[in-house]
Every structure is written in C-alpha cells, then in structure tokens.
Design a protein around this motif. Structure first.
Motif, PDB file in Angstrom:
ATOM      1  N   LEU A 128       1.064  16.294  -8.165  1.00 35.94           N
ATOM      2  CA  LEU A 128       2.043  15.815  -9.148  1.00 35.94           C
ATOM      3  C   LEU A 128       2.084  16.755 -10.351  1.00 35.94           C
ATOM      4  O   LEU A 128       1.210  16.714 -11.227  1.00 35.94           O
ATOM      5  N   TYR A 129       3.086  17.618 -10.386  1.00 39.92           N
ATOM      6  CA  TYR A 129       3.293  18.557 -11.492  1.00 39.92           C
ATOM      7  C   TYR A 129       4.720  18.422 -12.001  1.00 39.92           C
ATOM      8  O   TYR A 129       5.628  18.020 -11.254  1.00 39.92           O
ATOM      9  N   ILE A 130       4.913  18.768 -13.266  1.00 35.89           N
ATOM     10  CA  ILE A 130       6.275  18.910 -13.787  1.00 35.89           C
ATOM     11  C   ILE A 130       6.393  20.294 -14.421  1.00 35.89           C
ATOM     12  O   ILE A 130       5.414  20.842 -14.941  1.00 35.89           O
ATOM     13  N   LEU A 163       7.738  15.131  -3.716  1.00 29.06           N
ATOM     14  CA  LEU A 163       7.030  16.407  -3.723  1.00 29.06           C
ATOM     15  C   LEU A 163       5.522  16.204  -3.602  1.00 29.06           C
ATOM     16  O   LEU A 163       4.820  17.040  -3.029  1.00 29.06           O
ATOM     17  N   GLU A 164       5.030  15.080  -4.136  1.00 32.42           N
ATOM     18  CA  GLU A 164       3.606  14.803  -4.049  1.00 32.42           C
ATOM     19  C   GLU A 164       3.167  14.564  -2.608  1.00 32.42           C
ATOM     20  O   GLU A 164       1.990  14.730  -2.274  1.00 32.42           O
ATOM     21  N   CYS A 165       4.104  14.199  -1.738  1.00 33.26           N
ATOM     22  CA  CYS A 165       3.786  13.980  -0.323  1.00 33.26           C
ATOM     23  C   CYS A 165       3.895  15.264   0.499  1.00 33.26           C
ATOM     24  O   CYS A 165       3.674  15.231   1.714  1.00 33.26           O
ATOM     25  N   GLY A 184       0.817  -1.207   0.000  1.00 37.28           N
ATOM     26  CA  GLY A 184       0.000   0.000   0.000  1.00 37.28           C
ATOM     27  C   GLY A 184       0.848   1.254   0.000  1.00 37.28           C
ATOM     28  O   GLY A 184       2.016   1.260  -0.414  1.00 37.28           O
ATOM     29  N   GLY A 185       0.279   2.365   0.488  1.00 37.97           N
ATOM     30  CA  GLY A 185       1.017   3.617   0.579  1.00 37.97           C
ATOM     31  C   GLY A 185       1.567   4.060  -0.761  1.00 37.97           C
ATOM     32  O   GLY A 185       0.891   4.061  -1.788  1.00 37.97           O
ATOM     33  N   LEU A 186       2.856   4.427  -0.754  1.00 30.32           N
ATOM     34  CA  LEU A 186       3.491   4.937  -1.968  1.00 30.32           C
ATOM     35  C   LEU A 186       3.620   3.853  -3.038  1.00 30.32           C
ATOM     36  O   LEU A 186       3.782   4.159  -4.219  1.00 30.32           O
ATOM     37  N   TYR A 187       3.549   2.578  -2.630  1.00 32.75           N
ATOM     38  CA  TYR A 187       3.628   1.485  -3.602  1.00 32.75           C
ATOM     39  C   TYR A 187       2.454   1.552  -4.588  1.00 32.75           C
ATOM     40  O   TYR A 187       2.595   1.152  -5.740  1.00 32.75           O
ATOM     41  N   LEU A 188       1.305   2.045  -4.136  1.00 27.69           N
ATOM     42  CA  LEU A 188       0.172   2.192  -5.052  1.00 27.69           C
ATOM     43  C   LEU A 188       0.465   3.265  -6.098  1.00 27.69           C
ATOM     44  O   LEU A 188       0.051   3.141  -7.252  1.00 27.69           O
ATOM     45  N   LYS A 189       1.177   4.330  -5.700  1.00 23.87           N
ATOM     46  CA  LYS A 189       1.576   5.357  -6.659  1.00 23.87           C
ATOM     47  C   LYS A 189       2.534   4.778  -7.691  1.00 23.87           C
ATOM     48  O   LYS A 189       2.434   5.058  -8.883  1.00 23.87           O
ATOM     49  N   ILE A 190       3.471   3.959  -7.212  1.00 27.43           N
ATOM     50  CA  ILE A 190       4.407   3.306  -8.136  1.00 27.43           C
ATOM     51  C   ILE A 190       3.643   2.360  -9.062  1.00 27.43           C
ATOM     52  O   ILE A 190       3.933   2.254 -10.251  1.00 27.43           O
ATOM     53  N   GLY A 191       2.629   1.673  -8.498  1.00 30.75           N
ATOM     54  CA  GLY A 191       1.801   0.790  -9.317  1.00 30.75           C
ATOM     55  C   GLY A 191       1.069   1.537 -10.414  1.00 30.75           C
ATOM     56  O   GLY A 191       0.937   1.048 -11.541  1.00 30.75           O
ATOM     57  N   GLN A 192       0.599   2.733 -10.104  1.00 28.78           N
ATOM     58  CA  GLN A 192      -0.057   3.545 -11.134  1.00 28.78           C
ATOM     59  C   GLN A 192       0.924   3.900 -12.238  1.00 28.78           C
ATOM     60  O   GLN A 192       0.585   3.867 -13.421  1.00 28.78           O
ATOM     61  N   ALA A 193       2.150   4.259 -11.833  1.00 26.22           N
ATOM     62  CA  ALA A 193       3.161   4.599 -12.838  1.00 26.22           C
ATOM     63  C   ALA A 193       3.459   3.397 -13.730  1.00 26.22           C
ATOM     64  O   ALA A 193       3.617   3.529 -14.946  1.00 26.22           O
ATOM     65  N   GLU A 220       1.820  21.144  -2.881  1.00 21.87           N
ATOM     66  CA  GLU A 220       0.566  21.002  -3.616  1.00 21.87           C
ATOM     67  C   GLU A 220      -0.257  22.290  -3.577  1.00 21.87           C
ATOM     68  O   GLU A 220      -0.865  22.688  -4.574  1.00 21.87           O
ATOM     69  N   ALA A 221      -0.272  22.946  -2.422  1.00 19.16           N
ATOM     70  CA  ALA A 221      -1.007  24.202  -2.304  1.00 19.16           C
ATOM     71  C   ALA A 221      -0.433  25.262  -3.243  1.00 19.16           C
ATOM     72  O   ALA A 221      -1.185  26.016  -3.890  1.00 19.16           O
ATOM     73  N   GLN A 222       0.896  25.323  -3.326  1.00 20.40           N
ATOM     74  CA  GLN A 222       1.525  26.287  -4.233  1.00 20.40           C
ATOM     75  C   GLN A 222       1.208  25.966  -5.691  1.00 20.40           C
ATOM     76  O   GLN A 222       0.945  26.865  -6.495  1.00 20.40           O
ATOM     77  N   ASN A 223       1.225  24.673  -6.044  1.00 22.76           N
ATOM     78  CA  ASN A 223       0.856  24.277  -7.407  1.00 22.76           C
ATOM     79  C   ASN A 223      -0.568  24.700  -7.737  1.00 22.76           C
ATOM     80  O   ASN A 223      -0.857  25.195  -8.835  1.00 22.76           O
ATOM     81  N   SER A 224      -1.461  24.490  -6.785  1.00 19.15           N
ATOM     82  CA  SER A 224      -2.865  24.833  -6.996  1.00 19.15           C
ATOM     83  C   SER A 224      -3.046  26.326  -7.231  1.00 19.15           C
ATOM     84  O   SER A 224      -3.746  26.752  -8.154  1.00 19.15           O
TER      85      SER A 224
END
Length: 660
Positions: A453-455, A284-286, A142-151, A291-295
């Motif tokens: 998640l921004y680039i 950075l996503e964590c 779980g956790g960040l592994y789900l993010k890696i799974g999405q990638a 995230e607030a600055q990106n928004s």
C-alpha cells in the motif's frame, strides 16, 4: 288379530297358537290412516334445478402455486449457493450479507437518528448495535473486508465513539489456507510447475534440495507467509495470496462502492468521491509484482539518502520467484516494534555482533544441517526454521539493548522523508510491518516490510504539503488558508488540528468549551446535537470533494499510526518537531524550484529551526510531567487537547487503534 300360546303338538312338541280375544271397540288404539302418496312426497329426491349450479371440488390451486414457487426459489437458492461457493469463492453470499446489513443499518438510522429515538435509549445505542453488526460482517466475510475494516478503524476524525471502541481491535489477521490451496496458487502462477520445481525444495528427504514449511508463519487477510531455505542456502519469506482473493476482490469492491454510494445519497455525507481512489489502492495491494516494485524503489530511495542509509533496511526481493500472487523476499530475523522489553533489555549476543543475519552476523552459529531439516520436513506441522534466540543469553532474558528514542527517531525520519522529500509514502506502517535489528556497532536498524500500500505524491502536491506543514509550525495563517483552500477545505483550523493531532492555536477563532456544565437532563439533546455537528464537521473538512486530494486519506492514516507507535513507546521523541523540520528542509532542497527560491527557503529554514526550539520546551515540559507520573508524554498530552477541541465539533477522537 292377536295370538296366544295354547296346546302342544304331540308330533313336533311345538305349541299351537290360538287367537286371543279382541278387546272391545272403545278400548282399541286409534290409528292414523296411511297415505302412499304422502310417503312418496316426503322421501322424494330433490330435482336438479332445485340444487342450483354445481360447485367443483376444491383443488387448492393458490396454495400449490406458492408451494411450487417456494420449491423453485429454494432449489435455485441452493444451486446458486453451491455454484457460488465452488466457483466464486462465496462472493455472491458475501455481497448479500453486505447489502442486507447496509439496508437494515440505513433503515435503523433513518428511523432512530433523532433526539428521542423510538426504538433505542439514545443515539449512542443506535451506533453501538450497528457497529457490532458491521464488525461481525467484516470478520465473517474476511479477505479484503478486513482491509476495509482497518481503513474504517483509522478514521477517528469522523467515527462516533461506539464505532471506535468496536474497531479498536480490528487487526489484519485471518485463518490460513491449507497446503493444497497454497500449492494450487503456486502452480497456477508458475505455469503448472510444482513448489518443488519452482523453489528447488523437497519433502521427501532429498539432501540436494531445499526445504519449505507447509504451515504458514503468519496469515493476514489477503496473504500468508511461509519460511523456506532454498537449495543455495538463502532463507526466504514466500508470500502467497490466498486462493479465494482473486475471485472475491472484484465483488467485494463493487459491494463497497454500492453501499457507499447509497449512504452518500441517503445521509448527505460526501464520501463516495473518495471510493474510486481507495478501491484502486486496494486493488494494487493485491498485486504482488506491484509490491515488489514498490519495495525495490523504496530501497533505492533509502540507499541514496545519507541521513537514512545506515539506519533503515529494505529486504531484497527475488524477481525470478515472484508473480502476481506469489512474492519471494529475503527472510528477516528481528524484533517487532512494540516489543519494548526485547528492544531495551541488555544485549547478550556477544561483543561487536548484531542481530542474526544483520550485516555479516551469521544466522546460526553453527548452521542447522539441511539433511536434518529434510528429515523433519515430512511432517506438515513441523517448524523447520532454526530457533535463533541465542542472543538473548542462557537465561533467555536478554534484549537488543537499544534506546527507544533512537528507534523512534529513525521511524519518524523515514516516513517524513517519504512524504516531504521523495513523495512516495508507505501507508501501512503498523507494528507488524516494522522490525528492529541491532547492528554490530550497537546502533539500531529499522526494517520495513509489506510494501503493498503506497501512494505517489505529485511534485506540486508534495510542495504544497511541505508548505502546509511549515505554515502550521510558524502560525502562518495566510499561507495555511491559501494551501487548504486550493484543496477545497473550508475549515482550515480543524483540518490543521487533525493533521497535527493537537489543537491548532494560531488561528483567529477561539473555540469555546461548550461541553462543561451539561446537566443530566440535557445529555440526550446534546448528544444528538454533537452527532449533527459531526456531519457538518465532515463536510467542512472535505469541502469541495472534487478538489480534495485523495492522497490525504492515506497520508493521514500513515501519520496516525506513527503517532500511535510513538505514544505506545512512551513518546520518546518530539514527533511534531522532527516532521516539521523535514517539511522545511524539503522546501530548501526541492530540485523543482529555481535556485533563488531554494536559497530563500534555505534561509527561512535556518530561522525555522530556531522556532522549533519552542516545541522542544513543550516536549521537555511533557517529559517532566511524565517522570512525575502526571502524563504519558507530549503526543499523549496533545491528543487529550485535540479530543477536547474536537468535541466542540461533535467529534469523538480515539487513536487507540492497536489496543489489545
């Protein structure tokens, strides 16, 4: 001498014993002579010298030694497990699972990745069982592994079909943390202040305070979202990072780096050079302040662009209620992008009114009294947010009454502007992060959330990417090869095709369809050849990995998700045309270029718009086939062509990443 019974004694009544007569000498039995010295010799104990060296009793030292070792290891393992679970959020256990899977999978491929695997029917079976193991690992950790799974799930250009099928349902969902953990995170991030003090809420029925739901409205891999109504009446979405993430993220990314490094070396696939950039984005996503600055920055971009200002909305973020692990933003009432029925069914919310809370439309007519919510707040599972489905009508069958073409045009416009105009790209535009609302004038409005998640594209790279897209549309092979060569890409055509999500037809090389006519006997051999070709194709796409722009990883993810959204809605727009138009327009409006260059690009842009009419012809041809039931639209047709072409490179492409 023998005796025999005779007379009886008169005094004691016992018989007298009288001797028997002896037999004659010839009838007497022969007796051996008894020797005292022989008896002593036969029964004499052995001498110490005759027994040899004394042997000590067996003490089982080796067995005891290994038993002690086993006991120490077991004790140490149990202690490490308890400490890891209590103080490190099971990070070491998660890493151990990762390394164990990495080792077994690597050995499996080393032994069985061949034309006739010794321990599998074919290479496909090897892929299938390792995909199942990896999927289970990501779900378990779980956790960040789900993010890696999405990638992983999005990398359709390099994954075997068995992995694509297994990861087709890799959504970002997870069990939510309980209120005690949520409360602890808030107190840690706000200097020991309780949620009641931070947000001005109460769970005890105080009519002067606000309210908050202790049960999350949504839970993802990294955070969960709670609804709250503050004391001043503002409704907010409070995004709270899960308590264990801060402890796990460093270990998880370290394990990801180690496994990728080993696989890069073992299988000779140049992937590790991309890992540092990916891990940096995930870190950075964590960070919710990031995230607030990106928004806020995206809100400024949208506000400054007349072509998007009234079509896109970015929720407000409240800085005074935001920290690294807690972010508070405006609550949005809207319809998910993929809820086609709710988007298109007739509007029953009233004349000249919009979605609840949308540009002057009240949230609740009438608003639920705060005292009523306070009374209900004492129950943990109680949903406090008022039900706002009045706009669906009395029968509940109403919708927003919107046009899917309008909705999807706004989406493609928004993400094209991010890539070509602003160079600031939201890289997670999946349907869960996009809401659709109805404006009071009856038009649609897109709401973009989750800006973690921004680039950022440098001006040089943004200019190159715009030029790359325009070259694709005009079949300018010279410019196309110049651009991709500067990125270290050796095979311009397959890279162009992967970008367009359709075969690039402007090159000098025509790919022969070598798939047809394969007999059953050749399937195993051909499947292995395709797997080898896939590895070669990856190397050709990456080329010089030191030059390859890391931003393309996430830009490609963005474009694949946008394409998937368009396909799901029935391909209502010509995505290729809209994207190409923004690329050409960005070149004409680029403030970093000289005045003469901009004018030259502007003239080229006018000619380019005529060229785009050809894509319109193909779009309407696809729509005509779709109406006859012979297709699913332009994007789907192009994807089928791309799949056929990709097979010649050993690549099975599957974009059904949101299936189910």
């Amino acid at each position: 001498m023998a005796f025999a019974a005779g007379r009886i004694c008169a005094r004691c009544s016992h018989p007298f014993l009288s001797p028997r007569p002896s037999p004659p000498p010839q009838l007497r039995p022969q007796r051996r002579a008894f020797s005292q010295s022989g008896f002593r010799t036969a029964f004499a104990p052995p001498t110490p010298a005759s027994l040899g060296k004394a042997v000590p009793a067996k003490q089982f030292k080796r067995t005891k030694k290994w038993l002690r070792r086993l006991a120490y290891v077991s004790l140490f393992g149990a202690l490490a497990y308890v400490v890891d679970k209590k103080y490190y959020a099971s990070s070491l256990t998660r890493c151990t699972r990762t390394f164990a899977l990495g080792l077994t999978a690597a050995l499996d491929y080393k032994i069985n990745f061949r034309e006739n695997p010794p321990f599998a029917e074919d290479v496909g079976e090897v892929h299938a069982r390792n995909a199942a193991k990896l999927f289970h690992l990501l779900r378990t950790n779980g956790g960040l592994y789900l993010k890696i799974g999405q990638a992983i799930a999005m990398q359709t250009a390099i994954l075997p079909p068995e992995f694509q099928k297994m990861f087709a349902k890799m959504f970002d969902d997870a069990p939510q943390n309980d209120w005690a953990q949520v409360r602890q995170v808030i107190m840690e991030d706000f200097g020991g202040r309780t949620p009641e003090e931070v947000f001005g809420i109460s769970f005890d029925g105080d009519p002067e305070a606000g309210v908050m739901e202790r049960k999350a409205r949504a839970s993802a891999s990294v955070a969960q979202v709670h609804w709250a109504r503050l004391k001043d009446g503002r409704e907010v979405a409070i995004k709270i990072q899960k308590q264990e993430i801060a402890q796990q993220v460093g270990w998880d990314l370290w394990a990801f780096k180690v496994v990728t490094k080993i696989y890069t070396w073992w299988f000779d696939i140049p992937l590790y050079t991309l890992v540092p950039y990916i891990t940096e984005r995930l870190l950075l996503e964590c960070d919710f302040q990031n995230e607030a600055q990106n928004s806020k920055r995206m809100a400024e971009f949208v506000k400054g662009e007349p072509r998007l200002r009234d079509r896109v909305y970015i929720p407000k973020v409240y800085d005074d209620l935001t920290t690294t692990r807690v972010m508070t933003a405006e609550w949005i009432e809207g319809v998910r992008l993929w809820d086609k029925d709710a988007l298109t069914r007739p509007w029953k919310g009233g004349w000249r009114t919009g979605s609840p809370g949308c540009h002057g439309t009240p949230l609740d007519p009438p608003q639920t009294p705060i005292t009523t919510l306070q009374q209900r707040a004492r129950s943990y599972d109680e949903e406090l947010k008022p039900d706002r489905n009045y706009w669906r009508g009395k029968d509940g069958k109403g919708g927003l009454g919107l046009n899917l073409k309008e909705v999807m045009t706004t989406m493609v416009d928004l993400f094209s502007a991010q890539m070509f105009l602003w160079g600031y790209v939201h890289c997670d535009p999946h349907p869960g992060n996009i809401f659709v609302r109805r404006l009071p004038n009856g038009r649609s409005e897109l709401v973009l959330i989750d800006h973690g998640l921004y680039i950022h594209m440098s001006p040089k790279f943004r200019h190159q990417y715009s030029l790359f897209w325009k070259s694709l549309m005009t079949f300018d092979n010279k410019t196309l090869k110049e651009v991709v060569s500067s990125w270290g890409v050796n095979n311009a055509e397959i890279f162009a095709s992967a970008t367009l999500m359709r075969p690039y037809e402007g090159g000098d090389h025509t790919v022969a369809n070598r798939i047809k006519g394969i007999s059953e006997a050749e399937k195993k051999k051909r499947q292995f050849e395709m797997q080898q070709a896939m590895r070669k194709g990856i190397k050709e796409i990456l080329g010089d990995e030191e030059k390859w722009p890391r931003e393309l990883i996430f830009i490609g993810r963005n474009m694949r998700i946008v394409q998937g959204n368009n396909q799901y809605l029935g391909s209502p727009v010509n995505r290729i045309k809209i994207t190409g138009n923004w690329a050409s327009r960005a070149l004409a409006e680029d403030r970093d270029l000289s005045f003469s260059e901009r004018w030259k690009n502007f003239g080229s842009h006018l000619i380019f718009k005529i060229v785009l009419l050809a894509t319109d012809a193909y779009f309407w041809y696809s729509k005509f086939k779709q109406a006859l039931g012979r297709g699913k639209g332009m994007d789907d047709d192009m994807e089928q062509q791309m799949r056929r072409m990709a097979k010649d490179y050993g690549i099975e492409m599957n974009h059904s990443v949101f299936e189910g």
